[in-house]
Design an enzyme around this catalytic site. Sequence first.
Site, PDB file in Angstrom:
ATOM      1  N   ASP B 115       0.848  -1.187   0.000  1.00 48.71           N
ATOM      2  CA  ASP B 115       0.000   0.000   0.000  1.00 48.71           C
ATOM      3  C   ASP B 115       0.887   1.241   0.000  1.00 48.71           C
ATOM      4  OD1 ASP B 115      -2.441   1.281  -0.113  1.00 48.71           O
ATOM      5  OD2 ASP B 115      -2.726   1.298   2.055  1.00 48.71           O
ATOM      6  N   HIS B 122      -3.853  13.957   1.156  1.00 49.96           N
ATOM      7  CA  HIS B 122      -4.096  13.047   2.282  1.00 49.96           C
ATOM      8  C   HIS B 122      -2.944  13.111   3.284  1.00 49.96           C
ATOM      9  CE1 HIS B 122      -5.165   9.510   4.601  1.00 49.96           C
ATOM     10  NE2 HIS B 122      -4.024   8.927   4.287  1.00 49.96           N
ATOM     11  N   GLU B 188     -10.944   3.935   3.806  1.00 47.18           N
ATOM     12  CA  GLU B 188     -10.025   4.751   3.013  1.00 47.18           C
ATOM     13  C   GLU B 188     -10.356   4.536   1.546  1.00 47.18           C
ATOM     14  OE1 GLU B 188      -5.888   4.113   4.071  1.00 47.18           O
ATOM     15  OE2 GLU B 188      -6.067   5.476   5.782  1.00 47.18           O
ATOM     16  N   ASP B 222      -9.481   0.475   2.114  1.00 41.71           N
ATOM     17  CA  ASP B 222      -8.481   0.050   3.095  1.00 41.71           C
ATOM     18  C   ASP B 222      -9.013   0.376   4.492  1.00 41.71           C
ATOM     19  OD1 ASP B 222      -6.127  -0.685   4.344  1.00 41.71           O
ATOM     20  OD2 ASP B 222      -5.119   1.212   3.923  1.00 41.71           O
ATOM     21  N   ARG B 226      -8.478   3.528  13.475  1.00 42.12           N
ATOM     22  CA  ARG B 226      -7.555   4.634  13.771  1.00 42.12           C
ATOM     23  C   ARG B 226      -6.978   4.569  15.174  1.00 42.12           C
ATOM     24  NH1 ARG B 226      -6.350   5.874   8.755  1.00 42.12           N
ATOM     25  NH2 ARG B 226      -8.180   6.439   7.527  1.00 42.12           N
ATOM     26  N   LYS B 242      -4.943  -2.289  10.345  1.00 42.07           N
ATOM     27  CA  LYS B 242      -5.291  -2.411   8.925  1.00 42.07           C
ATOM     28  C   LYS B 242      -5.603  -3.848   8.502  1.00 42.07           C
ATOM     29  CE  LYS B 242      -3.825   1.801   7.264  1.00 42.07           C
ATOM     30  NZ  LYS B 242      -4.610   2.700   6.397  1.00 42.07           N
ATOM     31  N   THR B 246      -9.483  -5.810   3.998  1.00 45.37           N
ATOM     32  CA  THR B 246      -9.310  -4.827   2.933  1.00 45.37           C
ATOM     33  C   THR B 246     -10.211  -5.289   1.795  1.00 45.37           C
ATOM     34  OG1 THR B 246      -6.989  -4.608   3.587  1.00 45.37           O
ATOM     35  CG2 THR B 246      -7.609  -3.679   1.448  1.00 45.37           C
ATOM     36  N   GLU B 353     -10.247  12.358   7.892  1.00 44.02           N
ATOM     37  CA  GLU B 353     -10.089  13.707   7.345  1.00 44.02           C
ATOM     38  C   GLU B 353     -11.411  14.469   7.320  1.00 44.02           C
ATOM     39  OE1 GLU B 353      -7.239  13.336   3.679  1.00 44.02           O
ATOM     40  OE2 GLU B 353      -7.941  11.341   4.242  1.00 44.02           O
TER      41      GLU B 353
END
Lengths: 405, 405
Positions: B115, B122, B188, B222, B226, B242, B246, B353
């Site tokens: 990745d 970003h 993501e 993805d 967090r 992660k 996915t 974000e």
Amino acid sequence: MSVQVVLSSNNECGLSPRVGVAIGEQILDLTVIAILFEKYVPELKNPSNVFSQPSLNSFMSLGKPIWQATRRFLQNILSHDNPELRDNEELRQKAFVAQQLANLHLPAQIGDYTDFYASKEHAINVGTMFRGKDNALMQNWVYLPVGYHGRSSSIVVSGTDIVRPCGQILLDKNQPPIFGPSVKLDFELEMAFFIGSGNKLGVRIPIDQANDHIFGLVLMNDWSARDIQAWEYVPLGPFLGKNFGTTISPWVVTLDALDPFLVNGPIQNPAPLSYLKDNVPSAYDIHLEVKMKPNNSDSFKTLTKSNLKYMYWSLKQQLAHHTINGCNTRPGDLCGTGTISGPTENSRGSLLEITWNGQNEVDGIKRKFIEDGDEIVLTGYCQGEGYLVGFGECSGKILPAFTIG
Amino acid sequence: MSVQVVLSSNNECGLSPRVGVAIGEQILDLTVIAILFEKYVPELKNPSNVFSQPSLNSFMSLGKPIWQATRRFLQNILSHDNPELRDNEELRQKAFVAQQLANLHLPAQIGDYTDFYASKEHAINVGTMFRGKDNALMQNWVYLPVGYHGRSSSIVVSGTDIVRPCGQILLDKNQPPIFGPSVKLDFELEMAFFIGSGNKLGVRIPIDQANDHIFGLVLMNDWSARDIQAWEYVPLGPFLGKNFGTTISPWVVTLDALDPFLVNGPIQNPAPLSYLKDNVPSAYDIHLEVKMKPNNSDSFKTLTKSNLKYMYWSLKQQLAHHTINGCNTRPGDLCGTGTISGPTENSRGSLLEITWNGQNEVDGIKRKFIEDGDEIVLTGYCQGEGYLVGFGECSGKILPAFTIG
């Protein structure tokens, strides 16, 4: 029991890769005695097919009861009391191959490769070098076995040459990076465990079941380009500084064979969270050594001697942590321990630590890092009462970098 | 050309997974017309075998000339001027399956998954949040496409439910971490490219040959926890934050089909090092959108609209960088772009974000992060003159965490 995928080459007609077991200087070709498995280990279905695979994945996926039954059967058939193989000269001739006549292959098709960072001494050494003594260990380190994903495509078997990597290197903080061959090429003394039977996505492996999923151990050299790594690794971790090659030893020593060498690991303080708690000895007393044959020499120089028992986070803790979020594993997945450094200066597991990032040279040979033509060999063994369990060799020689034409 | 592995289920007798091509609402089953390939694309050896594989890996490994010949042949056979399929009602009946009657599978067996972190917007957004505006971008970011290795075992096809991960979370810097389900679960918005033909260990792929190795693109979500990620990721990068899942879209749009949508990417300043220099348009104008269907709603809410063309580092640069150290790639390897955020607030590619790490709620739905039962859907398309190239859907619903019994 040391299990491997072997291409026997003791005669002109090349044989295809198949599963073998190390017996002293010999290899027992399991495809040849598949018929005995049918008779004595009926729970292992279709042994002829399982053992004629070019990887151990099929055997690994069968699960611990089958691995154990296989081991018991082999101990039985090889004991002097058992006439089945002892008195069958023709079968023995076919079944045994001298190790030096065989080609050893990567033992499994590796799906995912994970590398941990489980030696406290290593983490402290590296942290001290780059962040000073007071900030050496990150806050998270004592709470979890830090790990990251590595590259499986570039894992090679012992004896494979490694090309020195090129990449971006920052020489001066106030200048752009330059491009060129790594000048801080290093080894890392590691061991690694293969996943045997995996777990489904979303379903964790509890720590008290972790050993049921671990097939066995190999030696591993996690070649590292320190200069490439230092520039690239913030904030997402090692990438090109590592993925140009990782070498493992060909023989997988099954976990059962290591039971006699279980010892208590380091005391863990603070106490681990409950999913990482383990109340039985889970460290392994495995003697490790790294030697270098410099490009201008015919003899090997010992660089370090360490032991897997120094490792802070156990293999079981690593696997329990890896899957606590539901991450799935598959037969043939590989998990490295991270560099295994011991408590003394002569048990440091990398040149980075031994030469303190190139400040010193290795005693007796003019080396701060690895030069072209140098060969690095890792070995390991367990000392039983009157016997050894050997891990064989994990070796590799560095070839010069390709330059861009 | 959108290629996929399909299990046709339009009748009682289940068919095995095989290769299909999307034609509007239909799927063309390539195993059925293998005989036409033998006649018209003789350079594709044994098409019946290649197209009856349960993954695209075999077809991918054949290389770009074969992918292109296949595409030309399909355009030809599907054109109204060509009677071969048009006038053969029986063959057409067999060869076409309605998309809604087919099960779509993971298109390839993914060996390694990488990745990247290639969107400047970003990286700046995340950097600003965690390190402040002045230190938002790391020094290395503008010199190389930062990347890391991810988990391939947990890559799933669109439509697969994802279990909310548990893990260690640091709530208070002066206290030990707690253990529990992630409360900052995020998506993501990414795309990803599949490697078609790989490269050997030690041999790099020059940037001007990179497109010969890229088979095609998919959408990718993805999923990211967090809170787990924030605690674990120093110093070796994302791991359990992660690797619990996915999601990728099932249809792989081949790179050739995207040629009409090539545009210039962002201006790169400083100029890239020479191995990353590229003098032709290498960005793709692909419209992207993310929607959420909250657990208490029947309708979808658009969370963001972005575009692949915003991405700073091109796919070619990513692959050239990935292999500059000699790292090998194999057919079926997957490389994600990293979150694709655009220059405006409504083109941000993650909830991190969009809600600025949970400081704000998404307009109109009470969400800072993803809740159990929420469904996230990514879509993408290219707008041609009078036609669209669609990427289909990349969707997933979050299931509640398993608790330890």
